[in-house]
Design a protein around this motif. Structure first.
Motif, PDB file in Angstrom:
ATOM      1  N   ASP A  43       0.803  -1.227   0.000  1.00 37.76           N
ATOM      2  CA  ASP A  43       0.000   0.000   0.000  1.00 37.76           C
ATOM      3  C   ASP A  43       0.835   1.277   0.000  1.00 37.76           C
ATOM      4  OD1 ASP A  43      -2.217  -1.642   0.078  1.00 37.76           O
ATOM      5  OD2 ASP A  43      -2.524  -1.401   2.241  1.00 37.76           O
ATOM      6  N   ASP A  44       2.136   1.172   0.264  1.00 37.91           N
ATOM      7  CA  ASP A  44       3.021   2.333   0.356  1.00 37.91           C
ATOM      8  C   ASP A  44       3.879   2.423  -0.909  1.00 37.91           C
ATOM      9  OD1 ASP A  44       5.006   4.232   0.965  1.00 37.91           O
ATOM     10  OD2 ASP A  44       5.053   3.638   3.078  1.00 37.91           O
ATOM     11  N   ASP A  45       3.612   3.421  -1.736  1.00 37.36           N
ATOM     12  CA  ASP A  45       4.331   3.572  -3.004  1.00 37.36           C
ATOM     13  C   ASP A  45       5.833   3.791  -2.825  1.00 37.36           C
ATOM     14  OD1 ASP A  45       1.967   3.299  -4.416  1.00 37.36           O
ATOM     15  OD2 ASP A  45       1.620   5.459  -4.519  1.00 37.36           O
ATOM     16  N   ARG A  46       6.253   4.153  -1.622  1.00 34.27           N
ATOM     17  CA  ARG A  46       7.679   4.404  -1.386  1.00 34.27           C
ATOM     18  C   ARG A  46       8.479   3.117  -1.188  1.00 34.27           C
ATOM     19  NH1 ARG A  46       6.917   7.937   3.825  1.00 34.27           N
ATOM     20  NH2 ARG A  46       5.606   6.136   4.175  1.00 34.27           N
ATOM     21  N   ILE A  47       7.799   1.993  -0.951  1.00 34.84           N
ATOM     22  CA  ILE A  47       8.467   0.731  -0.601  1.00 34.84           C
ATOM     23  C   ILE A  47       8.420  -0.257  -1.767  1.00 34.84           C
ATOM     24  CG2 ILE A  47       8.431  -1.250   0.977  1.00 34.84           C
ATOM     25  CD1 ILE A  47       9.211   1.369   2.334  1.00 34.84           C
ATOM     26  N   ASP A  48       9.588  -0.844  -2.086  1.00 37.20           N
ATOM     27  CA  ASP A  48       9.697  -1.877  -3.115  1.00 37.20           C
ATOM     28  C   ASP A  48      10.070  -3.242  -2.541  1.00 37.20           C
ATOM     29  OD1 ASP A  48       9.258  -0.073  -5.213  1.00 37.20           O
ATOM     30  OD2 ASP A  48      11.384   0.414  -5.350  1.00 37.20           O
ATOM     31  N   VAL A  49      10.755  -3.250  -1.392  1.00 39.72           N
ATOM     32  CA  VAL A  49      11.317  -4.489  -0.848  1.00 39.72           C
ATOM     33  C   VAL A  49      10.951  -4.625   0.624  1.00 39.72           C
ATOM     34  CG1 VAL A  49      13.482  -5.694  -0.289  1.00 39.72           C
ATOM     35  CG2 VAL A  49      13.273  -4.460  -2.443  1.00 39.72           C
ATOM     36  N   VAL A  50      10.581  -5.849   1.006  1.00 44.82           N
ATOM     37  CA  VAL A  50      10.388  -6.190   2.411  1.00 44.82           C
ATOM     38  C   VAL A  50      11.557  -7.086   2.810  1.00 44.82           C
ATOM     39  CG1 VAL A  50       8.948  -7.392   4.092  1.00 44.82           C
ATOM     40  CG2 VAL A  50       7.882  -6.042   2.283  1.00 44.82           C
ATOM     41  N   ASP A  51      12.297  -6.654   3.800  1.00 48.52           N
ATOM     42  CA  ASP A  51      13.451  -7.391   4.317  1.00 48.52           C
ATOM     43  C   ASP A  51      13.048  -7.952   5.676  1.00 48.52           C
ATOM     44  OD1 ASP A  51      15.850  -8.245   5.402  1.00 48.52           O
ATOM     45  OD2 ASP A  51      16.919  -6.367   5.066  1.00 48.52           O
ATOM     46  N   LEU A  52      13.032  -9.275   5.794  1.00 45.49           N
ATOM     47  CA  LEU A  52      12.650  -9.895   7.058  1.00 45.49           C
ATOM     48  C   LEU A  52      13.839 -10.147   7.979  1.00 45.49           C
ATOM     49  CD1 LEU A  52       9.920 -12.436   5.934  1.00 45.49           C
ATOM     50  CD2 LEU A  52       9.647 -10.123   6.830  1.00 45.49           C
ATOM     51  N   GLY A  53      15.003  -9.633   7.600  1.00 48.83           N
ATOM     52  CA  GLY A  53      16.169  -9.776   8.466  1.00 48.83           C
ATOM     53  C   GLY A  53      16.767 -11.162   8.384  1.00 48.83           C
TER      54      GLY A  53
END
Length: 128
Positions: A55-65
């Motif tokens: 939902d956030d246009d600023r984010i491309d990647v989710v890093d789960l650590g």
């Protein structure tokens, strides 16, 4: 910080620590005890993090650590998360600053800074 609570006892059973910087959001998960780990709240936390990222246009990647174990790496892979050794090549942490919610910590930070300045001034007045 996102807290997850036991609804019956209103006790924190785990929490997610999230940081968004540039085009990436990173989530790290912590259970409060072994019993809490059996509740699978991690799945809800990850689902929520991914949805907010979509939902956030600023984010491309989710890093789960880091996974910490092969079993956890396999669990992440089962749900579509690729294990990346060269994470800077996949996760953009450098093209922009940190993301903040509107007015996040506005009052608290100002009050904390004011208290620190007052403490320093008292110490200087006492010659410490």
């Amino acid at each position: 910080i996102r807290e997850y609570r036991d609804a019956e006892r209103d006790r924190v059973i785990g929490f997610a620590h999230e940081v968004a910087k540039a085009r990436t959001i990173r989530g790290q998960w912590f259970y409060c005890d072994d019993d809490a780990a059996k509740r699978y709240v991690w799945f809800h936390s990850v689902k929520d993090l991914v949805q907010r990222s979509i939902d956030d246009d600023r984010i491309d990647v989710v890093d789960l650590g880091p996974s910490g174990s092969d079993a956890f790496t396999e669990l992440k892979a089962r749900y579509g998360f690729e294990s990346v050794v060269d994470w800077p090549s996949a996760a953009d942490y450098t093209s922009g600053g940190f993301h903040y919610e509107e007015n996040q910590n506005e009052d608290e930070v100002g009050e904390d800074v004011l208290r620190m300045i007052e403490k320093i001034m008292r110490q200087q007045a006492r010659g410490q």
